[in-house]
Design an enzyme around this catalytic site. Structure first.
Site, short mmCIF file in Angstrom:
data_model
loop_
_atom_site.label_atom_id
_atom_site.label_comp_id
_atom_site.label_asym_id
_atom_site.label_seq_id
_atom_site.Cartn_x
_atom_site.Cartn_y
_atom_site.Cartn_z
N HIS A 129 0.84 -1.09 0.02
CA HIS A 129 -0.09 -0.04 -0.01
C HIS A 129 0.79 1.25 0.06
CE1 HIS A 129 -3.52 2.18 0.34
NE2 HIS A 129 -3.78 2.12 1.40
N GLN A 132 -0.26 4.83 0.94
CA GLN A 132 -0.55 5.33 2.51
C GLN A 132 0.63 5.54 3.09
OE1 GLN A 132 -3.54 5.07 4.30
NE2 GLN A 132 -2.12 5.95 5.65
N ASP A 221 -2.95 -1.45 12.42
CA ASP A 221 -3.89 -1.74 11.15
C ASP A 221 -4.85 -2.90 11.71
OD1 ASP A 221 -4.93 -1.62 8.82
OD2 ASP A 221 -3.62 -3.08 7.85
N CYS A 261 -3.74 3.39 9.74
CA CYS A 261 -3.99 3.96 8.47
C CYS A 261 -5.59 4.03 8.15
CB CYS A 261 -3.44 2.90 7.48
SG CYS A 261 -3.95 1.20 7.52
N ARG A 289 -2.97 11.91 2.87
CA ARG A 289 -3.11 11.19 1.64
C ARG A 289 -3.48 12.09 0.28
NH1 ARG A 289 -4.83 5.82 1.88
NH2 ARG A 289 -4.55 5.60 -0.23
N1 NVA Z 1 -4.56 -3.89 5.62
C1 NVA Z 1 -5.59 -3.10 5.17
C2 NVA Z 1 -5.58 -1.87 4.94
C3 NVA Z 1 -6.64 -1.00 4.69
C4 NVA Z 1 -6.56 0.38 4.03
C5 NVA Z 1 -6.37 -4.15 4.26
O1 NVA Z 1 -5.70 -4.45 3.45
O2 NVA Z 1 -7.68 -4.50 4.42
N1 CP Z 2 -6.32 3.84 4.40
C1 CP Z 2 -6.98 3.43 3.23
O1 CP Z 2 -6.50 3.05 2.26
O2 CP Z 2 -8.38 3.45 3.34
P1 CP Z 2 -9.48 3.16 2.49
O3 CP Z 2 -9.31 1.70 2.28
O4 CP Z 2 -10.70 3.69 2.80
O5 CP Z 2 -9.07 3.71 1.04
#
Ligand code: NVA
Ligand code: CP
Length: 312
Positions: A129, A132, A221, A261, A289
């Protein structure tokens, strides 16, 4: 900058410095920013997973840079009915000027980028990601005035897209990253060992208090990332000792900042008291962001973005 932003490894130390400076100016001058590097350009937002922050911050950011964002739910595209990634990328390259992709398999984004004739941004895969984490580096720099030498403790699922991306970010920015998780969710050894660690450090412990000790930032997270719902029961049980709560905050440096996040599952990986405490900077992370992604899009879509920095 590379053609695409697929992982933190696509960003050099010099790129990072420019990106953070550009983002700081875009944040400061948001209402008075006249450069429109995306003017006349259309950016496809291909999403196969839910999103609040990423979708909205990209759509708003693209608009503010003069571009047009087209939200393309994967199920509305023929790709959802079997058209290949390769054909989709080549066809969309005849219409659009860029893509922002959120999906499961990281290799799908890599393949799309290989065949697309425009810049591709990874808006989250199961593995990484980067948007982020780059915004998080901006946020840490905002609060600490520096990145190198700052201690960040990350508690929870260290084998996730966030864990992986934080490891790469620590290497890039010289953070001291201390991770803690149960054995089952240890950080990826290959990602820890890949590349050169010029400064900073990455460590792992099964003991959350050891990782949190003297940390400047405590980061967590969700325990059940998108796509892992079938493992929910096991994850909630094994990860329970890693909850970011007041007793863990007491192990960190005085005044340690709280990061997440988002979205948060309050009462699971983080308590209400910690999430809503004065030291919580989760909303700053979410806001940043927008500014950092605008800097990323400017750098990917404009050959003379350095002109923006030399203006003052
Ligand atoms: N680790 C989480 C991050 C969400 C922004 C996911 O992948 O669901
Ligand atoms: N942190 C983040 O990526 O949030 P969303 O899943 O809401 O985009």
């Amino acid at each position: 900058m590379h053609k695409d932003l697929l992982t933190v490894e696509d960003v050099s130390a010099e790129d990072l410095q420019i990106m953070l400076e550009l983002a700081a100016r875009m944040k400061r001058d948001r209402l008075d920013w006249h450069d429109q590097p995306l003017k006349g350009k259309s950016i496809g937002m291909i999403f196969s997973k839910s999103s609040t922050r990423t979708r909205v911050s990209f759509e708003v950011g693209i608009h503010e840079l003069g571009g047009n964002a087209l939200f393309l739910d994967r199920n509305d595209l023929q790709i959802g009915r079997g058209e290949t990634i390769q054909d989709t990328a080549r066809v969309l390259s005849r219409y659009m000027h860029g893509a922002v992709i959120r999906t499961h398999s990281h290799s799908d984004v890599v393949e799309f980028a290989k065949f697309a004739h425009f810049p591709v941004v990874n808006a989250l895969t199961d593995k990484f990601h980067p948007c982020q984490i780059l915004a998080d580096l901006f946020t840490i720099k905002e609060f600490s005035g520096k990145l190198s030498g700052v201690k960040v403790a990350y508690l929870g699922d260290c084998a996730s897209n966030m864990g992986n991306s934080l490891i790469l970010a620590a290497k890039l920015a010289g953070l001291h990253l201390a991770m803690a998780s149960p054995e089952e969710y240890r950080p990826d050894k290959d990602i820890i060992e890949h590349g050169v660690l010029e400064s900073g450090s990455v460590s792992w412990s099964p003991d959350p208090k050891e990782a949190a000790k003297d940390a400047d930032y405590l980061y967590t997270d969700v325990w059940v990332s998108m796509g892992h719902e079938a493992e929910k029961e096991q994850r909630l049980k094994l990860l329970a000792p890693y909850q970011l709560n007041e007793s863990l905050v007491a192990c960190a440096a005085p005044g340690a900042m709280i990061m997440h996040c988002l979205p948060a599952h309050r009462g699971e990986e983080i308590t209400d008291a910690v999430m809503d405490s004065d030291n919580s900077i989760v909303l700053d992370q979410a806001e940043n962001r927008l500014h950092v992604q605008k800097a990323i899009m400017t750098m990917l879509h404009n050959d003379d973005w350095d002109r923006l920095l030399s203006k003052e």
